[in-house]
Scaffold this motif. Structure first.
Motif, PDB file in Angstrom:
ATOM      1  N   LEU A  78       0.837  -1.204   0.000  1.00 55.49           N
ATOM      2  CA  LEU A  78       0.000   0.000   0.000  1.00 55.49           C
ATOM      3  C   LEU A  78       0.871   1.254   0.000  1.00 55.49           C
ATOM      4  O   LEU A  78       0.573   2.232  -0.701  1.00 55.49           O
ATOM      5  N   GLU A  79       1.946   1.215   0.773  1.00 59.87           N
ATOM      6  CA  GLU A  79       2.860   2.363   0.811  1.00 59.87           C
ATOM      7  C   GLU A  79       3.488   2.608  -0.561  1.00 59.87           C
ATOM      8  O   GLU A  79       3.636   3.766  -0.998  1.00 59.87           O
ATOM      9  N   TRP A  80       3.839   1.529  -1.264  1.00 59.75           N
ATOM     10  CA  TRP A  80       4.403   1.701  -2.607  1.00 59.75           C
ATOM     11  C   TRP A  80       3.353   2.220  -3.586  1.00 59.75           C
ATOM     12  O   TRP A  80       3.666   3.036  -4.464  1.00 59.75           O
ATOM     13  N   ALA A  81       2.116   1.741  -3.457  1.00 59.61           N
ATOM     14  CA  ALA A  81       1.046   2.273  -4.309  1.00 59.61           C
ATOM     15  C   ALA A  81       0.867   3.765  -4.061  1.00 59.61           C
ATOM     16  O   ALA A  81       0.663   4.558  -5.002  1.00 59.61           O
ATOM     17  N   HIS A  82       0.960   4.163  -2.808  1.00 56.79           N
ATOM     18  CA  HIS A  82       0.888   5.578  -2.431  1.00 56.79           C
ATOM     19  C   HIS A  82       2.019   6.360  -3.098  1.00 56.79           C
ATOM     20  O   HIS A  82       1.797   7.412  -3.724  1.00 56.79           O
ATOM     21  N   VAL A  83       3.238   5.845  -2.977  1.00 51.15           N
ATOM     22  CA  VAL A  83       4.415   6.504  -3.545  1.00 51.15           C
ATOM     23  C   VAL A  83       4.248   6.726  -5.055  1.00 51.15           C
ATOM     24  O   VAL A  83       4.470   7.823  -5.577  1.00 51.15           O
ATOM     25  N   VAL A  84       3.853   5.673  -5.761  1.00 49.40           N
ATOM     26  CA  VAL A  84       3.746   5.760  -7.216  1.00 49.40           C
ATOM     27  C   VAL A  84       2.591   6.662  -7.624  1.00 49.40           C
ATOM     28  O   VAL A  84       2.713   7.463  -8.563  1.00 49.40           O
ATOM     29  N   SER A  85       1.489   6.585  -6.905  1.00 47.11           N
ATOM     30  CA  SER A  85       0.286   7.321  -7.305  1.00 47.11           C
ATOM     31  C   SER A  85       0.494   8.826  -7.286  1.00 47.11           C
ATOM     32  O   SER A  85      -0.112   9.556  -8.072  1.00 47.11           O
ATOM     33  N   GLY A 128       8.286   7.995   6.274  1.00 45.93           N
ATOM     34  CA  GLY A 128       7.068   7.612   6.972  1.00 45.93           C
ATOM     35  C   GLY A 128       6.548   6.230   6.672  1.00 45.93           C
ATOM     36  O   GLY A 128       5.504   5.831   7.206  1.00 45.93           O
ATOM     37  N   GLY A 129       7.237   5.461   5.814  1.00 43.75           N
ATOM     38  CA  GLY A 129       6.796   4.107   5.533  1.00 43.75           C
ATOM     39  C   GLY A 129       7.396   3.104   6.516  1.00 43.75           C
ATOM     40  O   GLY A 129       7.790   3.455   7.625  1.00 43.75           O
ATOM     41  N   PHE A 130       7.498   1.862   6.083  1.00 40.29           N
ATOM     42  CA  PHE A 130       8.035   0.800   6.932  1.00 40.29           C
ATOM     43  C   PHE A 130       9.426   1.156   7.447  1.00 40.29           C
ATOM     44  O   PHE A 130      10.286   1.618   6.696  1.00 40.29           O
ATOM     45  N   THR A 131       9.644   0.962   8.741  1.00 35.48           N
ATOM     46  CA  THR A 131      10.972   1.055   9.349  1.00 35.48           C
ATOM     47  C   THR A 131      11.151  -0.139  10.278  1.00 35.48           C
ATOM     48  O   THR A 131      10.181  -0.779  10.700  1.00 35.48           O
ATOM     49  N   ILE A 187       5.837  14.355   5.504  1.00 41.14           N
ATOM     50  CA  ILE A 187       6.197  12.937   5.595  1.00 41.14           C
ATOM     51  C   ILE A 187       6.445  12.380   4.204  1.00 41.14           C
ATOM     52  O   ILE A 187       5.629  12.564   3.292  1.00 41.14           O
ATOM     53  N   PHE A 188       7.571  11.701   4.049  1.00 38.46           N
ATOM     54  CA  PHE A 188       7.891  10.980   2.816  1.00 38.46           C
ATOM     55  C   PHE A 188       7.334   9.565   2.970  1.00 38.46           C
ATOM     56  O   PHE A 188       7.767   8.814   3.849  1.00 38.46           O
ATOM     57  N   PRO A 189       6.369   9.137   2.146  1.00 42.91           N
ATOM     58  CA  PRO A 189       5.618   7.905   2.425  1.00 42.91           C
ATOM     59  C   PRO A 189       6.327   6.602   2.087  1.00 42.91           C
ATOM     60  O   PRO A 189       5.765   5.525   2.267  1.00 42.91           O
ATOM     61  N   SER A 190       7.561   6.653   1.624  1.00 40.17           N
ATOM     62  CA  SER A 190       8.242   5.444   1.159  1.00 40.17           C
ATOM     63  C   SER A 190       8.596   4.496   2.301  1.00 40.17           C
ATOM     64  O   SER A 190       8.973   4.934   3.388  1.00 40.17           O
ATOM     65  N   PRO A 191       8.520   3.193   2.046  1.00 42.55           N
ATOM     66  CA  PRO A 191       9.106   2.223   2.989  1.00 42.55           C
ATOM     67  C   PRO A 191      10.629   2.335   2.985  1.00 42.55           C
ATOM     68  O   PRO A 191      11.229   2.833   2.029  1.00 42.55           O
ATOM     69  N   MET A 192      11.252   1.862   4.052  1.00 44.93           N
ATOM     70  CA  MET A 192      12.710   1.920   4.195  1.00 44.93           C
ATOM     71  C   MET A 192      13.319   0.553   3.914  1.00 44.93           C
ATOM     72  O   MET A 192      12.906  -0.456   4.491  1.00 44.93           O
TER      73      MET A 192
END
Length: 467
Positions: A93-100, A288-291, A323-328
């Motif tokens: 979902l976080e990646w979909a957010h990033v791309v969208s 702000g994504g997965f850490t 917030i940068f929504p990408s996972p880490m």
């Protein structure tokens, strides 16, 4: 006749820049890649007026926006009911957010095989016109055998969140093998066990990848009280325009802000002003994504960052917090290219990079996984990032003579105290205070509250087990 002006570069070469008669150049510009600042070329179209420099163009020349117009959403929802469905994990979902929102522009969905292979092997994507953009981490969606069989020969699929809400339709899909070992080895440079992102998102994922163009039904929200910080690249660019920024310098972090960080940021702004910029704006941009589990959670970090601005450590007038929504990934020099590239798309033309960016300790050995200097070195050479000005950290430490954070002076090294992240965490866990001037008092209080809340949960768990 072409008029030129000379600029002496740090490499003892004189560069000639054309001066056009209809432009007023306030300061001459040369490309910064190794620690020297670039100056602006600000233009005036009529006497007495000031027109600031335009923001840097997004990769591919146009910011991708994959959100379906409101007038078309009902028809997409109706269509999605008849499509095969894929449930997205939180990281998906976080990646979909990033791309969208265009952080990965010009990418328009989860990667198809050619995009995946280019990313793995070249750290960039070649566009139709023959140009290329940086892309160093795969943005992919994994599925298993049952999902692949259910999709069959269909060309479109519906993507749902874990609660069954429709997130997007993915068009013109392609399914291909998920070679996990190759992906891990090329992204992290090791297949050692214990890599946090691998354990969370790859190790137990399906053996197929599915790519295609996304149509995202509406802007992705998490309803965690922090959505107002999640500004898209478009929104950030609008904010920089509103503030009349003539330079944007980005600082990413996944830790609380101490006064050493603040010193680096305020000194960067001073240097930009000295070089002729009129209104450089700081983008303070926590991930702000997965850490990983031992990082301070996003909600607590945002509380701490708020205190930094409230207490005037950073100037709210010249700072945008988002917030940068990408996972880490914690993939070091490979991942830091992604972090830098995404900030271009948000309008930043300067990127601050420090020691061991996006790195971590080796999961099985007592050493860093990556050389701490390689991240900034790689950024200075990365294909597709030539337009971005890389600003390496100056080393900051606690100056015992001045009782504040200051830039390290090797001529009086005994006067400086290096407070590691481990030491900072131990002080906070024990409710102790750091030296005066290390962190603003409100920010430190938030950090203490967080670690004490962890200790309280641990004690409650022990009591429950004992009963």
């Amino acid at each position: 006749m072409l008029r030129t002006t000379n600029v002496q570069s740090p490499f003892c070469k004189t560069h000639l820049f054309p001066i056009h008669s209809h432009l007023r150049i306030n300061h001459v510009r040369f490309k910064y890649r190794t620690g020297l600042l670039e100056s602006p070329m600000c233009l005036s179209m009529r006497k007495g007026s000031y027109i600031r420099c335009s923001l840097i163009e997004p990769d591919g020349g146009k910011l991708v926006d994959l959100i379906v117009p409101e007038s078309q959403r009902d028809s997409r929802r109706k269509e999605a009911r008849s499509l095969p469905q894929i449930r997205l994990s939180r990281i998906d979902l976080e990646w979909a957010h990033v791309v969208s929102e265009g952080w990965a522009s010009p990418l328009k969905g989860f990667m198809r095989q050619t995009e995946f292979l280019q990313t793995l092997h070249f750290n960039c994507l070649r566009l139709q016109d023959g140009s290329f953009v940086n892309m160093s981490v795969p943005i992919v969606l994994a599925i298993d055998d049952l999902q692949k069989e259910a999709i069959g020969q269909r060309k479109d699929v519906a993507l749902l969140n874990q609660n069954g809400k429709l997130i997007a339709i993915m068009r013109n899909i392609e399914i291909y093998k998920h070679n996990k070992e190759e992906r891990i080895a090329r992204t992290w440079g090791t297949t050692a066990p214990g890599l946090p992102y691998v354990e969370e998102a790859i190790a137990h994922a399906g053996k197929w990848l599915i790519g295609g163009d996304l149509e995202v039904i509406e802007q992705i929200r998490y309803n965690d009280g922090l959505d107002h910080y999640r500004l898209s690249p478009k929104q950030l660019r609008e904010e920089f325009e509103r503030r009349n920024a003539d330079a944007v310098f980005a600082f990413q972090l996944r830790n609380p802000v101490h006064n050493g960080h603040a010193l680096l940021m305020t000194d960067t702004r001073r240097r930009l002003l000295d070089m002729g910029y009129k209104n450089p704006i700081l983008l303070l941009h926590p991930l702000g994504g997965f850490t990983k589990s031992d990082d301070v959670p996003l909600s607590w970090r945002m509380k701490q960052h708020d205190k930094v601005l409230e207490e005037g450590v950073l100037d709210p007038e010249t700072t945008v917090v988002a917030i940068f929504p990408s996972p880490m990934h914690y993939a070091g020099p490979t991942e830091v290219q992604w972090h830098a590239k995404a900030r271009i798309n948000a309008g930043a033309d300067f990127y601050i990079v420090g020691r061991d960016p996006a790195g971590m300790g080796h999961p099985t050995k007592k050493r860093d996984l990556y050389d701490p200097d390689h991240g900034k070195m790689v950024l200075s050479m990365s294909p597709g990032l030539e337009r971005l000005n890389i600003l390496p950290f100056r080393v900051a430490a606690y100056d015992k003579r001045q009782n504040k954070m200051a830039f390290f002076d090797p001529s009086r090294s005994d006067d400086f105290l290096f407070i590691s992240g481990t030491k900072m965490r131990n002080l906070a866990k024990n409710g102790e205070n750091p030296p005066d001037g290390f962190m603003c008092s409100g920010g430190w209080k938030v950090l203490v509250e967080y670690y004490q809340s962890l200790q309280s949960k641990t004690n409650q768990h022990k009591e429950a087990v004992a009963v």
